[in-house]
Design an enzyme around this catalytic site. Structure first.
Site, short mmCIF file in Angstrom:
data_model
loop_
_atom_site.label_atom_id
_atom_site.label_comp_id
_atom_site.label_asym_id
_atom_site.label_seq_id
_atom_site.Cartn_x
_atom_site.Cartn_y
_atom_site.Cartn_z
N ASN A 8 0.86 -1.17 0.00
CA ASN A 8 0.00 0.00 0.00
C ASN A 8 0.91 1.23 0.00
OD1 ASN A 8 -1.91 1.96 0.35
ND2 ASN A 8 -2.79 1.09 2.23
N ARG A 89 -2.41 -2.12 -3.53
CA ARG A 89 -3.69 -1.45 -3.31
C ARG A 89 -3.70 -0.21 -4.18
NH1 ARG A 89 -5.94 0.95 2.40
NH2 ARG A 89 -7.97 1.57 1.59
N GLY A 210 -10.31 6.95 7.89
CA GLY A 210 -11.29 7.06 6.81
C GLY A 210 -12.41 6.10 7.17
N ARG A 239 -12.20 14.23 7.55
CA ARG A 239 -13.09 14.55 6.43
C ARG A 239 -14.50 14.88 6.94
NH1 ARG A 239 -11.20 9.41 3.75
NH2 ARG A 239 -9.36 9.99 2.55
N GLY A 329 -10.00 0.41 12.57
CA GLY A 329 -9.48 0.91 13.85
C GLY A 329 -10.53 1.19 14.91
N GLU A 382 -7.10 -6.29 4.66
CA GLU A 382 -7.03 -5.92 3.25
C GLU A 382 -5.86 -6.62 2.57
OE1 GLU A 382 -7.29 -1.95 4.79
OE2 GLU A 382 -8.64 -1.40 3.18
#
Ligand code: AMP
Length: 396
Positions: A8, A89, A210, A239, A329, A382
């Site tokens: 990643n 990724r 995220g 965000r 998380g 992932e």
């Protein structure tokens, strides 16, 4: 069969995991940070022990060379020939790369053309792929797209109600992200529940820095909260999630800032951080909230409300969820956040068991026996998903 590296790459970082496949056994993992800056940090885990080295690492190619040296010098592998594939990724494959694929020159060019869709992530993803191609020219590199799992969304879910030409000509639509995580969690939850993936309906809450919610019907993504970019959906660490787009023009005038600057604030200084004025990290907010910090409490409640809105709506959209699943998380580690969200869904008859819910980072059913919808914590992985897809394409 052999070892697969799951990668990643960020603009100044490179996360890696080396897995023995098909056993899915983790051999080593690590992270290179501050690439291109002074005092870069190389961290690798060997037999549970962290080895850290601080030195200037100029670019991703140098980082990859250093990684390979470490793998040999630390006796993790004897030869680079043991690595049979590298899976990367990649933020988005746009409308053309709709599933994981081997990255040749044609695919590199397609991703380069998509940079407008992910100006922060895609150049970094490409840099990572180039660095591994250079270092291991005979090994297959596979792109695993964070958008791929959401390609099954129907038009009614992925189209925005904007001039149709924006979609047709400029590819403006909901793509969704975190697909690799949502797919892993779907497959794993099906296994846990003893169901075939094609028979399972889920609402998955991937709550990390995220965060996104995914509606899974018959094992397939049919809607998700992130959109054209990862900015849409629920409030996250930094965000904003959904806001009225008219706010952008209004604040451009008030703050005398460009559109790009305002969008940057919505991406990097909003969410938990913006509302609390304290931190983007849920751990800081929960401590502050316990001590009565009003805006920390507000940040947590605003997010929980919006998550519950999505979960309730997706539950209806998929015709009833077999389970609500928490991952990433916050989802894996924060019992109070899970409880806060599920308690807002009480009218649906879903109930969390406080004793079962008092857990961190483990796979567990956390709902009561009489809950109408089961609630699970399922740690995401992932990297395993990336390694699985890489192996599948090597075998093809
Ligand atoms: P992620 O983006 O999935 O790495 O998640 C990061 C978020 O998870 C941050 O807001 C962290 O505060 C939160 N978190 C809570 N507990 C933990 C934990 N034990 N380990 C890692 N992240 C955690």
């Amino acid at each position: 069969m052999g070892k697969i590296m799951a990668v990643n790459a960020g603009s100044s970082s490179l996360k890696f995991q080396l897995l023995e496949m098909p056993e899915e056994k983790l051999i080593t993992s690590g992270l290179v940070e501050r690439i291109g800056l002074k005092a870069s940090v190389f961290t690798i885990k060997v037999n549970g022990e962290k080895i850290v080295e601080v030195k200037d690492i100029e670019n991703h190619s140098v980082a990859v060379k250093m990684l390979f040296e470490k793998l040999i010098n630390l006796n993790i592998i004897q030869s680079l020939d043991e690595i049979i594939g590298v899976g990367h990724r990649v933020l988005t494959g746009g409308r053309s790369l709709t599933d994981s694929c081997v990255i040749g020159d044609k695919e590199m060019a397609i991703i380069e053309n998509l940079v407008d869709l992910g100006p922060l992530h895609l150049p970094a993803n490409l840099t990572g792929i180039k660095a591994f191609k250079e270092a291991l020219p005979n090994v297959i590199n596979v792109g695993v797209f964070d958008t791929a799992f959401h390609q099954t969304m129907p038009e009614e879910a992925f189209l925005y109600a904007i001039p149709y030409d924006w979609y047709e000509t400029y590819n403006v639509r909901k793509y969704g992200f975190h697909g690799t995580s949502h797919k892993y969690v779907t497959l794993r939850t099906a296994q846990i529940m003893g169901k075939k993936p094609e028979n399972i309906n889920l609402v998955i809450c991937h709550l990390g820095n995220g965060a996104s919610i995914c509606a899974v019907k018959n094992g397939k993504s049919v809607d998700t909260s992130m959109g054209f970019t990862p900015l849409e959906g629920i409030p996250m660490g930094t965000r904003s999630g959904n806001i009225d787009p008219a706010v952008v023009e209004y604040m451009m005038g008030k703050k005398n800032k460009s559109c790009k600057e305002i969008i940057n604030i919505l991406n990097k200084q909003s969410g938990y951080l913006g509302l609390s004025g304290l931190s983007s990290d849920s751990r800081d907010l929960l401590v502050a909230a316990k001590n009565g910090h009003k805006r920390a409490i507000l940040a947590i409640e605003v997010q929980a409300k919006r998550i519950a809105d999505y979960v309730a709506s997706y539950h209806c959209y998929i015709g009833g969820a077999d389970a609500i699943v928490f991952t990433a998380g916050i989802g894996e580690n924060e019992a109070t956040t899970r409880e806060n969200i599920i308690s807002r869904l009480a009218p649906l008859g879903v109930k969390i068991d406080p004793k079962l819910n008092a857990c961190r980072g483990i796979e567990r059913l956390v709902s009561t026996d009489d809950s109408t919808i089961k609630v699970y914590v399922v740690p995401t992985n992932e990297e395993v998903m990336i390694a699985r897809d890489t192996l599948r394409l090597i075998q093809q």
